[in-house]
Scaffold this motif. Sequence first.
Motif, PDB file in Angstrom:
ATOM      1  N   LEU A 239      -5.845   1.041  -5.335  1.00 14.17           N
ATOM      2  CA  LEU A 239      -6.098  -0.162  -4.531  1.00 14.17           C
ATOM      3  C   LEU A 239      -4.845  -0.631  -3.797  1.00 14.17           C
ATOM      4  O   LEU A 239      -4.896  -0.948  -2.605  1.00 14.17           O
ATOM      5  N   THR A 240      -3.718  -0.668  -4.473  1.00 15.89           N
ATOM      6  CA  THR A 240      -2.519  -1.275  -3.881  1.00 15.89           C
ATOM      7  C   THR A 240      -1.493  -0.258  -3.385  1.00 15.89           C
ATOM      8  O   THR A 240      -0.591  -0.608  -2.629  1.00 15.89           O
ATOM      9  N   GLY A 241      -1.592   0.967  -3.849  1.00 14.16           N
ATOM     10  CA  GLY A 241      -0.604   1.977  -3.461  1.00 14.16           C
ATOM     11  C   GLY A 241       0.686   1.889  -4.278  1.00 14.16           C
ATOM     12  O   GLY A 241       1.589   2.700  -4.098  1.00 14.16           O
ATOM     13  N   LEU A 242       0.780   0.907  -5.170  1.00 17.05           N
ATOM     14  CA  LEU A 242       1.962   0.837  -6.050  1.00 17.05           C
ATOM     15  C   LEU A 242       1.765   1.809  -7.210  1.00 17.05           C
ATOM     16  O   LEU A 242       0.685   2.371  -7.386  1.00 17.05           O
ATOM     17  N   LEU A 243       2.808   1.968  -8.028  1.00 15.13           N
ATOM     18  CA  LEU A 243       2.635   2.793  -9.230  1.00 15.13           C
ATOM     19  C   LEU A 243       1.578   2.158 -10.125  1.00 15.13           C
ATOM     20  O   LEU A 243       1.468   0.925 -10.179  1.00 15.13           O
ATOM     21  N   ASN A 244       0.816   2.989 -10.820  1.00 12.99           N
ATOM     22  CA  ASN A 244      -0.112   2.414 -11.793  1.00 12.99           C
ATOM     23  C   ASN A 244       0.643   2.084 -13.085  1.00 12.99           C
ATOM     24  O   ASN A 244       1.824   2.402 -13.220  1.00 12.99           O
ATOM     25  N   ARG A 245      -0.052   1.468 -14.004  1.00 10.32           N
ATOM     26  CA  ARG A 245       0.637   0.953 -15.188  1.00 10.32           C
ATOM     27  C   ARG A 245       1.368   2.049 -15.970  1.00 10.32           C
ATOM     28  O   ARG A 245       2.531   1.888 -16.343  1.00 10.32           O
TER      29      ARG A 245
ATOM     30  N   ALA B 164       0.682  -7.038  -3.118  1.00  8.46           N
ATOM     31  CA  ALA B 164       1.443  -5.787  -3.283  1.00  8.46           C
ATOM     32  C   ALA B 164       2.327  -5.548  -2.064  1.00  8.46           C
ATOM     33  O   ALA B 164       3.490  -5.131  -2.199  1.00  8.46           O
ATOM     34  N   ALA B 165       1.789  -5.847  -0.856  1.00 12.39           N
ATOM     35  CA  ALA B 165       2.581  -5.642   0.365  1.00 12.39           C
ATOM     36  C   ALA B 165       3.769  -6.598   0.393  1.00 12.39           C
ATOM     37  O   ALA B 165       4.887  -6.202   0.796  1.00 12.39           O
ATOM     38  N   ALA B 166       3.568  -7.831  -0.039  1.00 14.41           N
ATOM     39  CA  ALA B 166       4.674  -8.802  -0.061  1.00 14.41           C
ATOM     40  C   ALA B 166       5.769  -8.335  -1.018  1.00 14.41           C
ATOM     41  O   ALA B 166       6.965  -8.461  -0.728  1.00 14.41           O
ATOM     42  N   ILE B 167       5.354  -7.778  -2.143  1.00 12.03           N
ATOM     43  CA  ILE B 167       6.342  -7.274  -3.109  1.00 12.03           C
ATOM     44  C   ILE B 167       7.129  -6.127  -2.479  1.00 12.03           C
ATOM     45  O   ILE B 167       8.361  -6.106  -2.489  1.00 12.03           O
ATOM     46  N   THR B 168       6.392  -5.168  -1.904  1.00 12.67           N
ATOM     47  CA  THR B 168       7.061  -3.998  -1.309  1.00 12.67           C
ATOM     48  C   THR B 168       8.028  -4.424  -0.200  1.00 12.67           C
ATOM     49  O   THR B 168       9.129  -3.886  -0.079  1.00 12.67           O
ATOM     50  N   ASP B 169       7.600  -5.410   0.617  1.00 16.95           N
ATOM     51  CA  ASP B 169       8.463  -5.884   1.714  1.00 16.95           C
ATOM     52  C   ASP B 169       9.750  -6.520   1.203  1.00 16.95           C
ATOM     53  O   ASP B 169      10.769  -6.510   1.892  1.00 16.95           O
ATOM     54  N   SER B 170       9.684  -7.110   0.015  1.00 16.50           N
ATOM     55  CA  SER B 170      10.816  -7.938  -0.444  1.00 16.50           C
ATOM     56  C   SER B 170      11.798  -7.197  -1.337  1.00 16.50           C
ATOM     57  O   SER B 170      12.835  -7.775  -1.682  1.00 16.50           O
TER      58      SER B 170
ATOM     59  N   ARG C 145      13.958  -3.425  -2.587  1.00 20.06           N
ATOM     60  CA  ARG C 145      14.562  -2.216  -1.997  1.00 20.06           C
ATOM     61  C   ARG C 145      13.791  -0.969  -2.469  1.00 20.06           C
ATOM     62  O   ARG C 145      13.040  -1.058  -3.448  1.00 20.06           O
ATOM     63  N   VAL C 146      14.028   0.159  -1.813  1.00 20.24           N
ATOM     64  CA  VAL C 146      13.309   1.374  -2.225  1.00 20.24           C
ATOM     65  C   VAL C 146      13.699   1.812  -3.635  1.00 20.24           C
ATOM     66  O   VAL C 146      12.922   2.466  -4.330  1.00 20.24           O
ATOM     67  N   VAL C 147      14.911   1.439  -4.060  1.00 22.28           N
ATOM     68  CA  VAL C 147      15.327   1.859  -5.409  1.00 22.28           C
ATOM     69  C   VAL C 147      14.669   1.010  -6.495  1.00 22.28           C
ATOM     70  O   VAL C 147      14.675   1.376  -7.667  1.00 22.28           O
ATOM     71  N   ASP C 148      14.135  -0.142  -6.112  1.00 18.22           N
ATOM     72  CA  ASP C 148      13.449  -0.970  -7.106  1.00 18.22           C
ATOM     73  C   ASP C 148      12.078  -0.355  -7.401  1.00 18.22           C
ATOM     74  O   ASP C 148      11.495   0.316  -6.553  1.00 18.22           O
TER      75      ASP C 148
ATOM     76  N   GLY D 161       4.480  -5.754 -11.790  1.00 16.28           N
ATOM     77  CA  GLY D 161       5.822  -5.747 -12.375  1.00 16.28           C
ATOM     78  C   GLY D 161       6.792  -5.080 -11.420  1.00 16.28           C
ATOM     79  O   GLY D 161       6.425  -4.162 -10.695  1.00 16.28           O
ATOM     80  N   VAL D 162       8.030  -5.580 -11.389  1.00 20.52           N
ATOM     81  CA  VAL D 162       9.068  -4.956 -10.559  1.00 20.52           C
ATOM     82  C   VAL D 162      10.359  -4.882 -11.363  1.00 20.52           C
ATOM     83  O   VAL D 162      10.766  -5.872 -11.971  1.00 20.52           O
ATOM     84  N   VAL D 163      10.968  -3.704 -11.361  1.00 22.88           N
ATOM     85  CA  VAL D 163      12.296  -3.575 -11.951  1.00 22.88           C
ATOM     86  C   VAL D 163      13.298  -3.610 -10.808  1.00 22.88           C
ATOM     87  O   VAL D 163      13.212  -2.799  -9.885  1.00 22.88           O
TER      88      VAL D 163
END
Length: 354
Positions: free
Chosen positions: A196-202, A253-259, A261-264, A275-277
């Motif tokens: 759905l979001t394109g982020l990593l899954n859990r 999810a898009a707001a998180i990705t925008d805010s 860095r790629v290393v996060d 969740g974001v590291v």
Amino acid sequence: MAVATHSSADERHEQLRFVARVYGLRVLGLGAGALAVGAALHSVGASVVVWVGMLLHGLVWPHAVAWLARRSPQPQTIEFRSLIADSALGGFWVGCMHFMLLPSALLVTMLSMDKLAVGGWRFLARTASAQLIGALLGGLFNGFRVDLAAPLPVIVACLPLLVCYPLAVSTATYALVRKVRRQNHQLAQLSRVDALTGLLNRAAWEVEVAHEFIRAGRTATHATLLMIDIDHFKDVNDRCGHLTGDKVLRSVAAAITDSVRVVDVAGRYGGDEFGVVLTGVSIDDAMLVAERIRAQVEAQPSDPTLAEACTISIGAAEIDADCREVRDWLIAADAALYRAKTRGRNRSEAAAAA
Ligand SMILES: Nc1nc2c(ncn2[C@@H]2O[C@H](COP(=O)(O)OP(=O)(O)OP(=O)(O)O)[C@@H](O)[C@H]2O)c(=O)[nH]1
């Protein structure tokens, strides 16, 4: 129904690719085979009928099979049947050549090699009987004789098949192996992503969190974890429906990705929680990032059907002395998130200092 039609079209497309692969190999194999068999037939003095049959099989048959297969609703069935026919006809030429050892062994080996490549040992066993029957019929048709020795011109005529065909089969096999490797890699990537979001899954995100926990401990660098949860998301679903809820999830999810860095490392933890590291980032700097994400979600229009802006709550925790294992880190960030919720939502909270 539409799905079934789509999948059968996909299947046919895949079968046509198989036909195309076999076509090239068959043109080469039967063409070079015709040279070897022709030399042997010449040496045993075969009849005109045998010659015509052999030339039709070697030079016309590969194109006829491909033409038929492409027009068939089941191209692969045509292809497999013609592979069996290839074996029977191959056997027939062995009989017609009076079982001359070199061209016969070469023909049988090459025909067996591609049967093994496309259908394994079972298919080879099925075609072997067709080949045997073909050999007996060929022997009877061309005056049954056993004439093992091959003259030099026959040996020379066998060389193109001997050299080129195994190289071509190996090249095709290698191309397939590479394709399978590529597809396995793509599947592995897909299995890590939340559709759905394109982020990593859990599962994938937790693995990355554990890596980061170890890395930060080993290098004694900062690392801060943000746990993010959409406020009153159940109400969004209830009022506007799940499709709107899905849009909100994607926009957060898009707001998180925008805010970040790629290393996060950002992931969907489950439901409406993310969740974001933030690697190498202290809690103070992480609070600025959290505030940026929170403000962007509040500012962006998630969906026109939503009367009010959607908001999120964020809990942040840096790895400290209390975090003996990765679970402690997650619990600390979760506790901070809980505090953000109980203190009125739409805010960021840092975990209490040790
Ligand atoms: N649209 C949509 N909804 C989901 C999905 N996964 C989980 N949900 C919904 O997310 C909602 C999560 O709500 P809760 O965790 O109970 O809490 P909340 O309403 O966000 O309230 P607070 O977190 O206390 O502010 C539930 O209604 C789930 O059905 C999804 O993939 N799509």
